[in-house]
Design a protein around this motif. Sequence first.
Motif, PDB file in Angstrom:
ATOM      1  N   HIS A  84      62.124  49.832 -28.940  1.00 24.61           N
ATOM      2  CA  HIS A  84      60.947  50.338 -29.656  1.00 24.61           C
ATOM      3  C   HIS A  84      61.383  50.942 -30.980  1.00 24.61           C
ATOM      4  O   HIS A  84      62.293  51.774 -31.009  1.00 24.61           O
ATOM      5  CB  HIS A  84      60.239  51.401 -28.807  1.00 24.61           C
ATOM      6  CG  HIS A  84      59.701  50.842 -27.533  1.00 24.61           C
ATOM      7  ND1 HIS A  84      58.479  50.259 -27.433  1.00 24.61           N
ATOM      8  CD2 HIS A  84      60.262  50.741 -26.303  1.00 24.61           C
ATOM      9  CE1 HIS A  84      58.285  49.834 -26.200  1.00 24.61           C
ATOM     10  NE2 HIS A  84      59.363  50.111 -25.488  1.00 24.61           N
ATOM     11  N   ARG A  85      60.782  50.506 -32.049  1.00 24.50           N
ATOM     12  CA  ARG A  85      61.102  51.022 -33.388  1.00 24.50           C
ATOM     13  C   ARG A  85      59.880  50.915 -34.265  1.00 24.50           C
ATOM     14  O   ARG A  85      59.073  50.003 -34.090  1.00 24.50           O
ATOM     15  CB  ARG A  85      62.183  50.147 -34.047  1.00 24.50           C
ATOM     16  CG  ARG A  85      63.549  50.562 -33.698  1.00 24.50           C
ATOM     17  CD  ARG A  85      64.581  49.771 -34.447  1.00 24.50           C
ATOM     18  NE  ARG A  85      65.862  50.392 -34.205  1.00 24.50           N
ATOM     19  CZ  ARG A  85      66.359  51.361 -34.923  1.00 24.50           C
ATOM     20  NH1 ARG A  85      65.718  51.786 -35.981  1.00 24.50           N
ATOM     21  NH2 ARG A  85      67.513  51.912 -34.621  1.00 24.50           N
ATOM     22  N   SER A  86      59.798  51.778 -35.250  1.00 19.27           N
ATOM     23  CA  SER A  86      58.741  51.628 -36.236  1.00 19.27           C
ATOM     24  C   SER A  86      59.182  50.531 -37.212  1.00 19.27           C
ATOM     25  O   SER A  86      60.310  50.547 -37.706  1.00 19.27           O
ATOM     26  CB  SER A  86      58.563  52.950 -36.979  1.00 19.27           C
ATOM     27  OG  SER A  86      57.783  52.741 -38.114  1.00 19.27           O
ATOM     28  N   VAL A  87      58.338  49.548 -37.456  1.00 18.35           N
ATOM     29  CA  VAL A  87      58.741  48.470 -38.371  1.00 18.35           C
ATOM     30  C   VAL A  87      57.974  48.513 -39.693  1.00 18.35           C
ATOM     31  O   VAL A  87      58.295  47.762 -40.617  1.00 18.35           O
ATOM     32  CB  VAL A  87      58.627  47.067 -37.716  1.00 18.35           C
ATOM     33  CG1 VAL A  87      59.434  46.997 -36.449  1.00 18.35           C
ATOM     34  CG2 VAL A  87      57.200  46.664 -37.462  1.00 18.35           C
ATOM     35  N   LEU A  88      56.953  49.376 -39.793  1.00 22.51           N
ATOM     36  CA  LEU A  88      56.275  49.590 -41.082  1.00 22.51           C
ATOM     37  C   LEU A  88      55.985  51.077 -41.229  1.00 22.51           C
ATOM     38  O   LEU A  88      55.475  51.709 -40.298  1.00 22.51           O
ATOM     39  CB  LEU A  88      54.961  48.812 -41.163  1.00 22.51           C
ATOM     40  CG  LEU A  88      55.006  47.317 -41.490  1.00 22.51           C
ATOM     41  CD1 LEU A  88      53.589  46.786 -41.670  1.00 22.51           C
ATOM     42  CD2 LEU A  88      55.841  46.982 -42.706  1.00 22.51           C
ATOM     43  N   GLN A  89      56.303  51.621 -42.422  1.00 21.85           N
ATOM     44  CA  GLN A  89      56.039  53.032 -42.650  1.00 21.85           C
ATOM     45  C   GLN A  89      54.549  53.238 -42.924  1.00 21.85           C
ATOM     46  O   GLN A  89      53.986  52.514 -43.750  1.00 21.85           O
ATOM     47  CB  GLN A  89      56.811  53.518 -43.873  1.00 21.85           C
ATOM     48  CG  GLN A  89      58.176  53.991 -43.523  1.00 21.85           C
ATOM     49  CD  GLN A  89      59.045  54.151 -44.744  1.00 21.85           C
ATOM     50  OE1 GLN A  89      58.753  53.623 -45.804  1.00 21.85           O
ATOM     51  NE2 GLN A  89      60.112  54.873 -44.586  1.00 21.85           N
ATOM     52  N   PRO A  90      53.936  54.205 -42.265  1.00 22.55           N
ATOM     53  CA  PRO A  90      52.527  54.467 -42.574  1.00 22.55           C
ATOM     54  C   PRO A  90      52.391  54.853 -44.055  1.00 22.55           C
ATOM     55  O   PRO A  90      53.276  55.482 -44.607  1.00 22.55           O
ATOM     56  CB  PRO A  90      52.183  55.655 -41.666  1.00 22.55           C
ATOM     57  CG  PRO A  90      53.330  55.822 -40.734  1.00 22.55           C
ATOM     58  CD  PRO A  90      54.516  55.128 -41.295  1.00 22.55           C
ATOM     59  N   GLY A  91      51.357  54.453 -44.678  1.00 23.50           N
ATOM     60  CA  GLY A  91      51.151  54.793 -46.092  1.00 23.50           C
ATOM     61  C   GLY A  91      51.671  53.722 -47.014  1.00 23.50           C
ATOM     62  O   GLY A  91      50.926  52.891 -47.528  1.00 23.50           O
ATOM     63  N   LEU A 150      59.777  46.139 -30.881  1.00 21.88           N
ATOM     64  CA  LEU A 150      58.316  46.296 -30.745  1.00 21.88           C
ATOM     65  C   LEU A 150      57.830  47.555 -31.449  1.00 21.88           C
ATOM     66  O   LEU A 150      58.420  48.622 -31.303  1.00 21.88           O
ATOM     67  CB  LEU A 150      57.951  46.432 -29.266  1.00 21.88           C
ATOM     68  CG  LEU A 150      57.760  45.186 -28.416  1.00 21.88           C
ATOM     69  CD1 LEU A 150      57.242  45.611 -27.045  1.00 21.88           C
ATOM     70  CD2 LEU A 150      56.789  44.237 -29.052  1.00 21.88           C
ATOM     71  N   ASP A 151      56.746  47.383 -32.181  1.00 25.11           N
ATOM     72  CA  ASP A 151      56.055  48.527 -32.773  1.00 25.11           C
ATOM     73  C   ASP A 151      54.592  48.360 -32.381  1.00 25.11           C
ATOM     74  O   ASP A 151      53.993  47.323 -32.681  1.00 25.11           O
ATOM     75  CB  ASP A 151      56.241  48.481 -34.300  1.00 25.11           C
ATOM     76  CG  ASP A 151      55.509  49.608 -35.012  1.00 25.11           C
ATOM     77  OD1 ASP A 151      54.605  50.209 -34.419  1.00 25.11           O
ATOM     78  OD2 ASP A 151      55.838  49.863 -36.185  1.00 25.11           O
ATOM     79  N   LYS A 152      54.026  49.353 -31.716  1.00 20.16           N
ATOM     80  CA  LYS A 152      52.668  49.124 -31.199  1.00 20.16           C
ATOM     81  C   LYS A 152      51.625  49.015 -32.293  1.00 20.16           C
ATOM     82  O   LYS A 152      50.541  48.475 -32.075  1.00 20.16           O
ATOM     83  CB  LYS A 152      52.276  50.163 -30.158  1.00 20.16           C
ATOM     84  CG  LYS A 152      52.435  51.579 -30.548  1.00 20.16           C
ATOM     85  CD  LYS A 152      52.108  52.431 -29.330  1.00 20.16           C
ATOM     86  CE  LYS A 152      52.177  53.884 -29.694  1.00 20.16           C
ATOM     87  NZ  LYS A 152      53.170  54.629 -29.007  1.00 20.16           N
ATOM     88  N   GLY A 153      51.928  49.496 -33.494  1.00 20.74           N
ATOM     89  CA  GLY A 153      51.028  49.307 -34.631  1.00 20.74           C
ATOM     90  C   GLY A 153      49.652  49.909 -34.421  1.00 20.74           C
ATOM     91  O   GLY A 153      49.471  50.824 -33.622  1.00 20.74           O
ATOM     92  N   ARG A 154      48.666  49.362 -35.156  1.00 16.44           N
ATOM     93  CA  ARG A 154      47.310  49.920 -35.108  1.00 16.44           C
ATOM     94  C   ARG A 154      46.651  49.801 -33.746  1.00 16.44           C
ATOM     95  O   ARG A 154      45.799  50.589 -33.387  1.00 16.44           O
ATOM     96  CB  ARG A 154      46.415  49.176 -36.098  1.00 16.44           C
ATOM     97  CG  ARG A 154      46.641  49.545 -37.508  1.00 16.44           C
ATOM     98  CD  ARG A 154      45.512  48.936 -38.279  1.00 16.44           C
ATOM     99  NE  ARG A 154      45.987  48.505 -39.574  1.00 16.44           N
ATOM    100  CZ  ARG A 154      45.216  48.418 -40.633  1.00 16.44           C
ATOM    101  NH1 ARG A 154      43.956  48.701 -40.536  1.00 16.44           N
ATOM    102  NH2 ARG A 154      45.708  48.033 -41.779  1.00 16.44           N
ATOM    103  N   GLY A 155      47.035  48.758 -32.994  1.00 14.62           N
ATOM    104  CA  GLY A 155      46.424  48.555 -31.678  1.00 14.62           C
ATOM    105  C   GLY A 155      46.762  49.673 -30.721  1.00 14.62           C
ATOM    106  O   GLY A 155      46.038  49.929 -29.756  1.00 14.62           O
ATOM    107  N   GLY A 156      47.892  50.348 -30.975  1.00 17.11           N
ATOM    108  CA  GLY A 156      48.284  51.498 -30.160  1.00 17.11           C
ATOM    109  C   GLY A 156      48.795  51.140 -28.783  1.00 17.11           C
ATOM    110  O   GLY A 156      48.896  52.011 -27.919  1.00 17.11           O
ATOM    111  N   VAL A 157      49.145  49.862 -28.560  1.00 22.24           N
ATOM    112  CA  VAL A 157      49.589  49.485 -27.218  1.00 22.24           C
ATOM    113  C   VAL A 157      50.593  48.322 -27.299  1.00 22.24           C
ATOM    114  O   VAL A 157      50.409  47.395 -28.086  1.00 22.24           O
ATOM    115  CB  VAL A 157      48.369  49.119 -26.323  1.00 22.24           C
ATOM    116  CG1 VAL A 157      47.557  47.997 -26.916  1.00 22.24           C
ATOM    117  CG2 VAL A 157      48.780  48.757 -24.915  1.00 22.24           C
ATOM    118  N   ASN A 158      51.677  48.448 -26.530  1.00 20.49           N
ATOM    119  CA  ASN A 158      52.663  47.354 -26.462  1.00 20.49           C
ATOM    120  C   ASN A 158      52.281  46.432 -25.315  1.00 20.49           C
ATOM    121  O   ASN A 158      52.933  46.402 -24.274  1.00 20.49           O
ATOM    122  CB  ASN A 158      54.074  47.925 -26.260  1.00 20.49           C
ATOM    123  CG  ASN A 158      54.604  48.526 -27.544  1.00 20.49           C
ATOM    124  OD1 ASN A 158      54.342  48.026 -28.636  1.00 20.49           O
ATOM    125  ND2 ASN A 158      55.343  49.620 -27.430  1.00 20.49           N
TER     126      ASN A 158
END
Length: 326
Positions: free
Chosen positions: A226-233, A203-211
Amino acid sequence: MCQVLECIDAGTEYCPCYLAETGECIMCSQLQGRTFCDCTNWKGVCIYQEYVNNRKRIKEQRKSFVSRLIEKQFLSENVMLLKFKTNSTLARELNQPGAYVFLRSTEEPAFFDTPMSVMTTDERTGTVTAAVQIRGVKTKALKKIKEELLVRGPYWNGLLGLKYIKGLRNSRALLVTRGIGQAPALPVARKLVAAGNEVEVVLDKGRGGVNFAEQHFRELGCEVVHRSVLQPGTLDVPEETLEYIKKKVLEEGVRLVYTGGSEKLHQGVGRLLASMGAGTFFACSNDARVCCGEGICGSCHTRLADGSRIKTCKTQLGPVDIYGGR
Ligand code: FES
């Protein structure tokens, strides 16, 4: 050129549809203007026969109906849950991976119809819950819904690679989801768990900011990390996450990987799976820009590797055909 693909609506009560009348049927060569039957993906019903038996007219198509809003819950500033009343039949039809409906405020015209993935349904009470990320004109209009809303459905092509999800039994699956992509991943997890599979969810909460779906995944018995699945930028899949997926496939026997998020996520994971050549099944959310959902408007068109154009709102493909991978 005659192109025969798989239509998600073939054999359902909505088939034949408008495309049969216009010589654009996705599956039937005769309804594409050919004089012979070239049926390779038979769904148990002859679409041409149905069309002829129906006096060369299409079946009655889905219509919007007024639904009562049961609950509107804001999970963060830009994510809300809408729970609304339908009926037991529609709730049952929507209780499967890839199901979605069009939602609209009763105050807005038809072109405000917004496709929204179904997160949960309750057949007993005939209720449906969808998660909405508020981003543009249409979703901002949904925010205004108070007591009633317009619902059109059921639609089922919200996923690519549906046959892999439906076919996996007593095996292992990894779901990699980000942001609002958690909502359509929940029915996927439910289906996989029901077929005896072990399911892990990244799970990556992404732009919504909530899991918001985490608790539901855990209740199903899924392991959640919990992991980041897309690098910002850059919006690329981080190397560590790719390594994690690789380890899961090569060392822990994961047979199916599902990605729920943006096209960049599907592309990154698709390329990884293709490079490994491990024969892992790949499925993903269908992120096409769906507008009518009926194969008419053309907004969901995409091009395959062979240059042909297909309507992704109706055509059921494997993600490999679009994003690479198996
Ligand atoms: S959404 Fe209109 S043709 Fe697919």
